[in-house]
Design a protein around this motif. Sequence first.
Motif, PDB file in Angstrom:
ATOM      1  N   LEU A  32      14.219 -13.095 119.779  1.00 48.34           N
ATOM      2  CA  LEU A  32      14.484 -14.509 120.027  1.00 48.34           C
ATOM      3  C   LEU A  32      13.193 -15.257 120.340  1.00 48.34           C
ATOM      4  N   LEU A  33      13.142 -16.525 119.918  1.00 50.16           N
ATOM      5  CA  LEU A  33      12.025 -17.384 120.301  1.00 50.16           C
ATOM      6  C   LEU A  33      12.091 -17.681 121.790  1.00 50.16           C
ATOM      7  N   ALA A  34      10.902 -17.920 122.388  1.00 52.60           N
ATOM      8  CA  ALA A  34      10.772 -18.315 123.797  1.00 52.60           C
ATOM      9  C   ALA A  34      11.367 -17.279 124.753  1.00 52.60           C
ATOM     10  N   THR A  35      11.410 -16.019 124.327  1.00 51.10           N
ATOM     11  CA  THR A  35      11.981 -14.943 125.139  1.00 51.10           C
ATOM     12  C   THR A  35      11.030 -13.749 125.142  1.00 51.10           C
ATOM     13  N   PRO A  36      10.705 -13.179 126.315  1.00 57.73           N
ATOM     14  CA  PRO A  36       9.849 -11.992 126.343  1.00 57.73           C
ATOM     15  C   PRO A  36      10.503 -10.839 125.596  1.00 57.73           C
ATOM     16  N   THR A  37       9.706 -10.150 124.766  1.00 60.65           N
ATOM     17  CA  THR A  37      10.211  -9.052 123.949  1.00 60.65           C
ATOM     18  C   THR A  37       9.282  -7.850 124.070  1.00 60.65           C
ATOM     19  N   ILE A  38       9.830  -6.666 124.397  1.00 60.80           N
ATOM     20  CA  ILE A  38       9.031  -5.449 124.478  1.00 60.80           C
ATOM     21  C   ILE A  38       8.681  -4.983 123.066  1.00 60.80           C
ATOM     22  N   VAL A  39       7.395  -4.657 122.883  1.00 61.71           N
ATOM     23  CA  VAL A  39       6.928  -4.143 121.595  1.00 61.71           C
ATOM     24  C   VAL A  39       6.444  -2.711 121.814  1.00 61.71           C
ATOM     25  N   PRO A  40       7.158  -1.696 121.313  1.00 58.23           N
ATOM     26  CA  PRO A  40       6.703  -0.310 121.476  1.00 58.23           C
ATOM     27  C   PRO A  40       5.425  -0.047 120.672  1.00 58.23           C
ATOM     28  N   ALA A  41       4.646   0.936 121.101  1.00 59.78           N
ATOM     29  CA  ALA A  41       3.462   1.339 120.337  1.00 59.78           C
ATOM     30  C   ALA A  41       3.878   1.744 118.928  1.00 59.78           C
ATOM     31  N   GLY A  42       3.153   1.265 117.932  1.00 57.51           N
ATOM     32  CA  GLY A  42       3.434   1.580 116.539  1.00 57.51           C
ATOM     33  C   GLY A  42       4.408   0.632 115.874  1.00 57.51           C
ATOM     34  N   ALA A  43       5.078  -0.229 116.640  1.00 56.57           N
ATOM     35  CA  ALA A  43       6.057  -1.146 116.055  1.00 56.57           C
ATOM     36  C   ALA A  43       5.356  -2.265 115.292  1.00 56.57           C
ATOM     37  N   GLU A  44       6.027  -2.717 114.244  1.00 57.71           N
ATOM     38  CA  GLU A  44       5.521  -3.826 113.447  1.00 57.71           C
ATOM     39  C   GLU A  44       6.147  -5.132 113.930  1.00 57.71           C
ATOM     40  N   VAL A  45       5.302  -6.129 114.199  1.00 59.81           N
ATOM     41  CA  VAL A  45       5.768  -7.463 114.575  1.00 59.81           C
ATOM     42  C   VAL A  45       5.607  -8.374 113.361  1.00 59.81           C
ATOM     43  N   VAL A  46       6.713  -8.971 112.927  1.00 61.45           N
ATOM     44  CA  VAL A  46       6.675  -9.855 111.766  1.00 61.45           C
ATOM     45  C   VAL A  46       7.186 -11.228 112.174  1.00 61.45           C
ATOM     46  N   VAL A  47       6.343 -12.243 111.994  1.00 59.99           N
ATOM     47  CA  VAL A  47       6.760 -13.633 112.155  1.00 59.99           C
ATOM     48  C   VAL A  47       6.841 -14.228 110.756  1.00 59.99           C
ATOM     49  N   ALA A  48       8.041 -14.622 110.342  1.00 62.20           N
ATOM     50  CA  ALA A  48       8.242 -15.137 108.988  1.00 62.20           C
ATOM     51  C   ALA A  48       7.723 -16.577 108.884  1.00 62.20           C
ATOM     52  N   PRO A  49       7.461 -17.067 107.663  1.00 68.02           N
ATOM     53  CA  PRO A  49       7.098 -18.477 107.506  1.00 68.02           C
ATOM     54  C   PRO A  49       8.168 -19.384 108.116  1.00 68.02           C
ATOM     55  N   ALA A  50       7.740 -20.515 108.635  1.00 66.14           N
ATOM     56  CA  ALA A  50       8.631 -21.395 109.393  1.00 66.14           C
ATOM     57  C   ALA A  50       9.677 -22.062 108.504  1.00 66.14           C
ATOM     58  N   ARG A  51      10.902 -22.159 109.047  1.00 64.51           N
ATOM     59  CA  ARG A  51      11.946 -22.984 108.427  1.00 64.51           C
ATOM     60  C   ARG A  51      11.779 -24.444 108.829  1.00 64.51           C
ATOM     61  N   LEU A  52      11.323 -24.654 110.064  1.00 60.60           N
ATOM     62  CA  LEU A  52      11.187 -25.997 110.632  1.00 60.60           C
ATOM     63  C   LEU A  52       9.961 -25.992 111.527  1.00 60.60           C
ATOM     64  N   GLY A  53       9.090 -26.968 111.332  1.00 58.54           N
ATOM     65  CA  GLY A  53       7.860 -27.006 112.097  1.00 58.54           C
ATOM     66  C   GLY A  53       6.710 -26.424 111.301  1.00 58.54           C
ATOM     67  N   MET A  54       5.552 -26.353 111.948  1.00 60.61           N
ATOM     68  CA  MET A  54       4.320 -25.994 111.245  1.00 60.61           C
ATOM     69  C   MET A  54       3.600 -24.811 111.889  1.00 60.61           C
ATOM     70  N   ARG A  55       3.533 -24.776 113.225  1.00 58.19           N
ATOM     71  CA  ARG A  55       2.686 -23.805 113.918  1.00 58.19           C
ATOM     72  C   ARG A  55       3.506 -22.944 114.878  1.00 58.19           C
ATOM     73  N   THR A  56       3.208 -21.646 114.878  1.00 58.01           N
ATOM     74  CA  THR A  56       3.863 -20.676 115.747  1.00 58.01           C
ATOM     75  C   THR A  56       2.830 -20.123 116.732  1.00 58.01           C
ATOM     76  N   TYR A  57       3.281 -19.802 117.952  1.00 58.11           N
ATOM     77  CA  TYR A  57       2.390 -19.265 118.991  1.00 58.11           C
ATOM     78  C   TYR A  57       2.882 -17.899 119.431  1.00 58.11           C
ATOM     79  N   ILE A  58       1.946 -16.952 119.560  1.00 54.73           N
ATOM     80  CA  ILE A  58       2.276 -15.589 119.968  1.00 54.73           C
ATOM     81  C   ILE A  58       1.439 -15.262 121.198  1.00 54.73           C
ATOM     82  N   ALA A  59       2.101 -15.141 122.347  1.00 52.46           N
ATOM     83  CA  ALA A  59       1.432 -14.761 123.588  1.00 52.46           C
ATOM     84  C   ALA A  59       1.705 -13.298 123.881  1.00 52.46           C
ATOM     85  N   VAL A  60       0.733 -12.622 124.484  1.00 55.90           N
ATOM     86  CA  VAL A  60       0.836 -11.211 124.855  1.00 55.90           C
ATOM     87  C   VAL A  60       0.673 -11.115 126.369  1.00 55.90           C
TER      88      VAL A  60
END
Length: 518
Positions: A312-340
């Motif tokens: 989900l957007l705007a929700t903390p998400t656990i990423v296990p070691a080796g996992a692939e994170v995919v952010v798809a092209p936007a349906r609405l809007g222009m810029r996406t932000y990824i915080a760690v």
Amino acid sequence: MSVRITPVGTRGLMVDLPDLTTVMNWHAFLKANPLPRQTDVIAAARTVLLTFDSPTATREAAGRLASISPSSAEQRAPRDVEIAVLYDGADTASLAESLHMSVDELIAWHTSTTWVAAFGGFAPGFTYCVPEDPARALSVPRLTSPRTEVPAGAVAVAGEFSAVYPRTSPGGWQLIGTTHTPMWDSAATPPALVAPGDRVHYRAVDALEDATETSHHHLATPPRRPIFSVDDPGMQTLYQDLGRQGNGNLGVTTSGSADRASARTANAAVGNKRNATLLENIGGLTLTALAETVICVTGADADVTVGGRPALLATPTIVPAGAEVVVAPARLGMRTYIAVRGGLIADTELDSAATDMLSGLGPDPIRAGDTIAMSLTRPQSANALLSNPLRVRKEGATTTGTVRVVLGPRDDWFSPAAIEQFLSTTYTVTAESNRVGLRLDSEQGLERARTEELPSEGMVAGSVQIPPSGQPVVFLRDHAVTGGYPVIATVINEDVDIATQLPPGGTIRFELFEEKND
């Protein structure tokens, strides 16, 4: 002395002054004696622009400015700087003809004039210089429509000024020559080759020596822990934080995350400080985790998967070691932000990891194969009770947004009918738009009520410039520090985020802001 003070949005004030000497006195005084919660002060040809951290501080400062009367500024000992120029500019011949000169006479005027550096602006190392002898000044018109790309080292004139473009950037000045002299080195003191008060001498040459490989980049490299590898950075992925505030006198704009609300929300969700470094992406991206961590994605409405599972957007998400994170092209809007969680670490310049696409300051855009690293500092506690702050919408297949504006500081350059046209028109975002600004298009351009040249003056993110073409340009986070086209209105600070999320082909409308006490 009575001065005119005009609002610039809700967090800025423009002070109109009678001459450049008075400007420099005011700038020196306000730099040494800042007003409460003042964030920057920018000198220009006939104005001083002040910015503040809140609307309340801005209103209070307006009252204080009315009683200020600075004395003459102390000047440091000037240096003499020589710049070798090959007079091969794209506008040399046409400018000479418009000034009723031959090309040789134009070159002789430029090289025989002793120029004095007045103030920095537009970009790091871009210093506005005026003739030491005012009788030698010419009035050179700017281009009707600014170029989207002026090459680095271009020697240019406009109004009474001469300057060198330190790197490739947009610009509306007349190009008369080229130099290979480096104009900016962020590790030097001062970082600009030409500082206010210096005397500049242009020397004509038949050929330029090969450009040196010296880079203006002097990036600090703090220790780091690798956390992601970059498989696909999409159309553009940049490191961003909240930028380089308070360096306008060097020609350095704040830059930083284009959509401030989305960046702050992402950092807050994973427990980071509001200024923590994160990623800003256009067009989607793919990362592979090198260690377990927690991320949050905000901004444009896009599908996100972690290890193949939806996140989900705007929700903390656990990423296990080796996992692939995919952010798809936007349906609405222009810029996406990824915080760690813990914040990212990137090389810094002038104490910021923000990538400034106009000036070139900060780390390079991220490429496939790069490694993303995290800070070793301990994060704050995360807050999951957040919502994604995206504020653009779909109307059919078109992304659209409405931004609130405060008229001015140069709305008096337009008739009431032109202002009404501006507020009632739906503008289209053109493909020439980027982090520097939105270039807009409409069926009919705005006509000015005044036709003279506007002396260069300070700009803020949200300034809506109207060049002679009549089609607005909305400055975004990597905007030039100064500009020479009248600003009909200023988008309020909170709504600049909306403009940054509009893609080419999207539409934007402007409505008047009804100010309330904060």
